[in-house]
Scaffold this motif. Sequence first.
Motif, PDB file in Angstrom:
ATOM      1  N   GLU A 157     -15.694  72.554 -17.262  1.00 36.16           N
ATOM      2  CA  GLU A 157     -15.057  71.614 -18.411  1.00 36.16           C
ATOM      3  C   GLU A 157     -16.131  70.894 -19.220  1.00 36.16           C
ATOM      4  N   ALA A 158     -15.970  71.294 -20.523  1.00 37.09           N
ATOM      5  CA  ALA A 158     -16.835  70.854 -21.625  1.00 37.09           C
ATOM      6  C   ALA A 158     -17.350  69.397 -21.676  1.00 37.09           C
ATOM      7  N   ARG A 159     -16.231  68.614 -21.425  1.00 35.88           N
ATOM      8  CA  ARG A 159     -16.557  67.213 -21.791  1.00 35.88           C
ATOM      9  C   ARG A 159     -16.135  66.471 -20.305  1.00 35.88           C
ATOM     10  N   ILE A 184     -14.757  81.346 -11.001  1.00 41.68           N
ATOM     11  CA  ILE A 184     -15.086  80.396 -12.097  1.00 41.68           C
ATOM     12  C   ILE A 184     -14.148  80.611 -13.048  1.00 41.68           C
ATOM     13  N   ALA A 185     -13.633  79.459 -13.607  1.00 40.64           N
ATOM     14  CA  ALA A 185     -12.496  79.652 -14.837  1.00 40.64           C
ATOM     15  C   ALA A 185     -13.323  78.883 -16.028  1.00 40.64           C
ATOM     16  N   ILE A 186     -13.073  79.645 -17.174  1.00 37.86           N
ATOM     17  CA  ILE A 186     -13.663  79.019 -18.579  1.00 37.86           C
ATOM     18  C   ILE A 186     -12.415  79.180 -19.482  1.00 37.86           C
ATOM     19  N   GLY A 187     -12.374  78.055 -20.017  1.00 36.10           N
ATOM     20  CA  GLY A 187     -11.351  77.640 -21.188  1.00 36.10           C
ATOM     21  C   GLY A 187     -11.368  78.398 -22.557  1.00 36.10           C
ATOM     22  N   PRO A 188     -10.340  77.998 -23.195  1.00 33.40           N
ATOM     23  CA  PRO A 188     -10.500  78.720 -24.711  1.00 33.40           C
ATOM     24  C   PRO A 188     -11.090  77.834 -25.505  1.00 33.40           C
ATOM     25  N   GLU A 189     -11.186  78.144 -26.991  1.00 31.04           N
ATOM     26  CA  GLU A 189     -11.743  77.579 -27.915  1.00 31.04           C
ATOM     27  C   GLU A 189     -11.366  75.954 -28.025  1.00 31.04           C
ATOM     28  N   GLY A 190     -10.100  75.862 -27.802  1.00 34.28           N
ATOM     29  CA  GLY A 190      -9.688  74.232 -27.875  1.00 34.28           C
ATOM     30  C   GLY A 190     -10.016  73.673 -26.536  1.00 34.28           C
ATOM     31  N   GLY A 191     -10.474  74.248 -25.415  1.00 34.98           N
ATOM     32  CA  GLY A 191     -10.501  73.774 -24.177  1.00 34.98           C
ATOM     33  C   GLY A 191      -9.303  73.950 -23.294  1.00 34.98           C
ATOM     34  N   PRO A 207     -14.210  70.756 -10.905  1.00 38.89           N
ATOM     35  CA  PRO A 207     -14.520  70.594 -12.378  1.00 38.89           C
ATOM     36  C   PRO A 207     -16.361  70.714 -12.319  1.00 38.89           C
ATOM     37  N   VAL A 208     -16.597  71.515 -13.170  1.00 39.86           N
ATOM     38  CA  VAL A 208     -18.211  71.414 -13.394  1.00 39.86           C
ATOM     39  C   VAL A 208     -18.702  71.743 -14.589  1.00 39.86           C
ATOM     40  N   SER A 209     -20.056  71.214 -14.831  1.00 37.41           N
ATOM     41  CA  SER A 209     -20.666  71.318 -16.147  1.00 37.41           C
ATOM     42  C   SER A 209     -21.708  72.554 -16.234  1.00 37.41           C
ATOM     43  N   ARG A 213     -24.621  70.665 -23.903  1.00 36.73           N
ATOM     44  CA  ARG A 213     -24.130  71.073 -25.001  1.00 36.73           C
ATOM     45  C   ARG A 213     -22.894  72.072 -24.811  1.00 36.73           C
ATOM     46  N   ILE A 214     -22.064  71.921 -25.987  1.00 39.16           N
ATOM     47  CA  ILE A 214     -20.609  72.689 -25.942  1.00 39.16           C
ATOM     48  C   ILE A 214     -20.899  74.050 -26.289  1.00 39.16           C
ATOM     49  N   LEU A 215     -20.570  74.956 -25.146  1.00 31.75           N
ATOM     50  CA  LEU A 215     -20.743  76.346 -25.675  1.00 31.75           C
ATOM     51  C   LEU A 215     -19.515  76.955 -26.073  1.00 31.75           C
ATOM     52  N   ARG A 216     -19.667  77.952 -27.131  1.00 32.39           N
ATOM     53  CA  ARG A 216     -18.508  78.944 -27.287  1.00 32.39           C
ATOM     54  C   ARG A 216     -17.767  79.359 -26.288  1.00 32.39           C
TER      55      ARG A 216
HETATM   56  N1  SAM Z   1     -13.387  71.627 -27.801  1.00 35.51           N
HETATM   57  C1  SAM Z   1     -13.415  72.041 -26.490  1.00 35.51           C
HETATM   58  C2  SAM Z   1     -13.205  70.943 -25.365  1.00 35.51           C
HETATM   59  O1  SAM Z   1     -13.612  69.784 -25.879  1.00 35.51           O
HETATM   60  O2  SAM Z   1     -13.043  71.293 -24.323  1.00 35.51           O
HETATM   61  C3  SAM Z   1     -14.577  72.880 -26.340  1.00 35.51           C
HETATM   62  C4  SAM Z   1     -14.178  74.114 -25.558  1.00 35.51           C
HETATM   63  S1  SAM Z   1     -15.312  75.420 -25.174  1.00 35.51           S
HETATM   64  C5  SAM Z   1     -15.334  76.138 -26.552  1.00 35.51           C
HETATM   65  C6  SAM Z   1     -14.731  76.812 -24.382  1.00 35.51           C
HETATM   66  C7  SAM Z   1     -14.680  76.511 -22.924  1.00 35.51           C
HETATM   67  O3  SAM Z   1     -15.961  76.748 -22.454  1.00 35.51           O
HETATM   68  C8  SAM Z   1     -14.448  75.325 -22.228  1.00 35.51           C
HETATM   69  O4  SAM Z   1     -13.004  75.016 -21.922  1.00 35.51           O
HETATM   70  C9  SAM Z   1     -15.315  75.384 -21.035  1.00 35.51           C
HETATM   71  O5  SAM Z   1     -14.341  76.023 -19.780  1.00 35.51           O
HETATM   72  C10 SAM Z   1     -16.459  76.111 -21.480  1.00 35.51           C
HETATM   73  N2  SAM Z   1     -17.697  75.438 -21.678  1.00 35.51           N
HETATM   74  C11 SAM Z   1     -18.288  75.233 -23.111  1.00 35.51           C
HETATM   75  N3  SAM Z   1     -19.255  74.211 -22.865  1.00 35.51           N
HETATM   76  C12 SAM Z   1     -19.409  73.958 -21.471  1.00 35.51           C
HETATM   77  C13 SAM Z   1     -20.256  73.182 -21.004  1.00 35.51           C
HETATM   78  N4  SAM Z   1     -21.350  72.363 -21.608  1.00 35.51           N
HETATM   79  N5  SAM Z   1     -19.732  72.719 -19.355  1.00 35.51           N
HETATM   80  C14 SAM Z   1     -18.807  73.072 -19.042  1.00 35.51           C
HETATM   81  N6  SAM Z   1     -17.755  74.162 -19.680  1.00 35.51           N
HETATM   82  C15 SAM Z   1     -18.183  74.424 -20.810  1.00 35.51           C
END
Ligand code: SAM
Length: 234
Positions: A157-159, A184-191, A207-209, A213-216
Amino acid sequence: IAIAPSQLQQGQILLTPQQQHYLGQVLRLGDGSRFIAIDGKGKWWLAQLEKSQAQVLEPLEVQTELPASITLILALPKGNGFDEVVRCCTELGVAVIAPVVSGRTLLNPSPQKLERWRRIAQEAAEQSERSIVPTILEPVSFITSLSTVTNQRYICEARGDFPHLLDCLDDKELLTNNTGQITIAIGPEGGWTEKEVECARASGFQPVSLGSRILRAVTAPIVALSIVVAKLES
Ligand code: SAM
């Protein structure tokens, strides 16, 4: 080169025309040249070219696989970004990639794409000298993919204020015991949507970080996998 198990018959490898072309024209190997054949299921052989076929010289004992099996559930990113994800994650040692369509997925997967990803995984496995080719599952909805049963499950989870993946992984001994399986599950561009994270939690995903920083969507799986690989191989 990667071969199908059925190509191995009575000490011979029956090469396909494409494999003959690759060995003879691309790699410029002639009669008597040696190469390694892998069957994508963990078996390796040293083989020798002989008149456009190959003679098996000996089976090889090789260990290039991680001591735990890692499954990545990946919401499909838009464009061709997934090609690179499949390639890099195969190099890093993933066992299974489960492409999923989530609430905010922008791409509609086609059967041709699945074929392409499987081909990329095979090429990347060959180049990384892996003994297995990762399984690329048919795309399903994210909710369906949650039935994956492995003993450690994480959703990135990015946030939000979640613990770092590195701090949540069991120690190496526990991770590598016989049942060592991690998803491990990773979301799309919109999260992920809130409901998706809730469903994942209800299915035992923590849920983990991956850092501040927000990664693509195409970078996050590579980072997550690198963290697990570093833990397993350090
Ligand atoms: N705008 C989205 C949001 O606010 O969740 C950003 C999504 S990010 C581009 C795409 C995916 O990458 C996220 O759903 C998450 O699974 C993963 N991701 C990116 N940066 C992350 C971070 N710092 N910690 C955890 N997951 C991250």
